[in-house]
Write an enzyme that holds these catalytic residues in place. Structure first.
Site: not given
Ligand code: GUN
Length: 296
Positions: A52, A96, A119
């Protein structure tokens, strides 16, 4: 059978965003800034957050990575989020998941200000998504829709079967596919661990979205000829032949399912890069809203 190339589509979307960032700079406006919070050192989470941050660099976004020890208290983490909420330069915040057991995902998600929740996990944004109002759509289901859009896959009137009912993927995916939108209008069935006749239901699907997190769960005899198969799963399974010691497996037994499909996503290189492209789009939207445009 055509492969749905998430790497390629994601690259195209990031390139479009990079050009838009260039325009913001020309206009003397603020550029998008994503703050990523990583608690602990889970290997998979490290990889995702790293990807990211890298995507931010590729699109010309600013990024901040906040690394925290896995024994940080819940309160301290909530304070970090409040600081990011109050930082006028930060447009988007992502924490995350998964988080260590002593920290409540719910409290964390509820603390992120809805206008920075790129998100799309905050209940306010989930509620807007359900009502088909402009908002941040969770990155993975959003990425799947962008993929369907890019390949001009007709969803109208199709039977979509979503396997998995997580808050992050399965549930929002089922709502979005049933919505009255260009990538929706499906008749949707959502299956989960208590669905008794799951293979039979999958065999009726024009579109299958596998998002249950069980490697190679969807087999050839669960897929009808010509189906579109979207594999959201990505699990690390031990593999001594790999330098890393693991191989990445999707929720679909790719080799036997692929020949039956009209379209299928590979793992890796399918939904994963699309999740990141969608997150970048959400962050751009958050920045625009802060610039006073396209209010969401
Ligand atoms: N863990 C697995 N997928 C995601 C996501 O799309 N965003 C976040 N913040 N954590 C995750």
């Amino acid at each position: 059978m055509e492969l749905l190339d998430g790497q390629l589509v994601s690259k195209t979307i990031k390139e479009e965003l990079r050009l838009k960032v260039g325009q913001l700079i020309v206009e003397g406006k603020k550029i998008p800034h994503l703050a990523a919070v990583l608690v602990g050192n889970n290997g998979a989470s490290e990889t995702y957050v790293g990807a990211k941050v890298k995507a931010c660099a590729e699109t010309g976004f600013k990024s901040t990575l906040v690394r925290l020890e896995d024994d940080i208290s819940e309160n301290k983490l909530l304070n970090v989020i409040e600081d990011l909420n109050n930082d006028p330069d930060v447009d988007g915040i992502l924490v995350q998941l998964p988080l260590p057991k002593h920290i409540s995902d719910e409290k964390v998600i509820n603390t992120i200000h809805p206008s920075k929740d790129v998100d799309g996990f905050h209940p306010i944004n989930v509620g807007k998504m359900v009502q088909n109002l402009p908002t941040f759509i969770s990155a993975t289901p959003h990425g799947v829709l962008l993929m369907l859009e890019h390949y001009k896959i007709n969803t109208k009137g199709k039977h979509a079967v979503v396997v998995g009912r997580s808050n992050i993927v399965g549930r929002p995916m089922s709502i979005l596919l049933s919505s009255n939108t260009p990538t929706g209008n499906c008749t949707v069935t959502i299956c989960h661990s208590h669905t008794p006749n799951l293979p039979e239901i999958c065999r009726q699907a024009d579109i299958i979205v596998a998002a249950l997190g069980k490697p190679e769960f969807v087999k050839a005899d669960m897929v009808k000829d010509g189906a579109v198969v979207i594999d959201v799963g990505i699990t690390r399974v031990p593999d001594n032949s790999k330098k890393s010691g693991f191989a990445l497996k999707g929720d679909v037994k790719f080799d036997e399912v692929a020949p039956r499909c009209s379209y299928i996503t590979p793992v890796p290189g399918g939904v994963g890069p699309m999740t990141i492209a969608a997150l970048m789009k959400n962050t751009f939207l958050a920045c625009e809203a802060r610039n006073g445009e396209n209010l969401i």
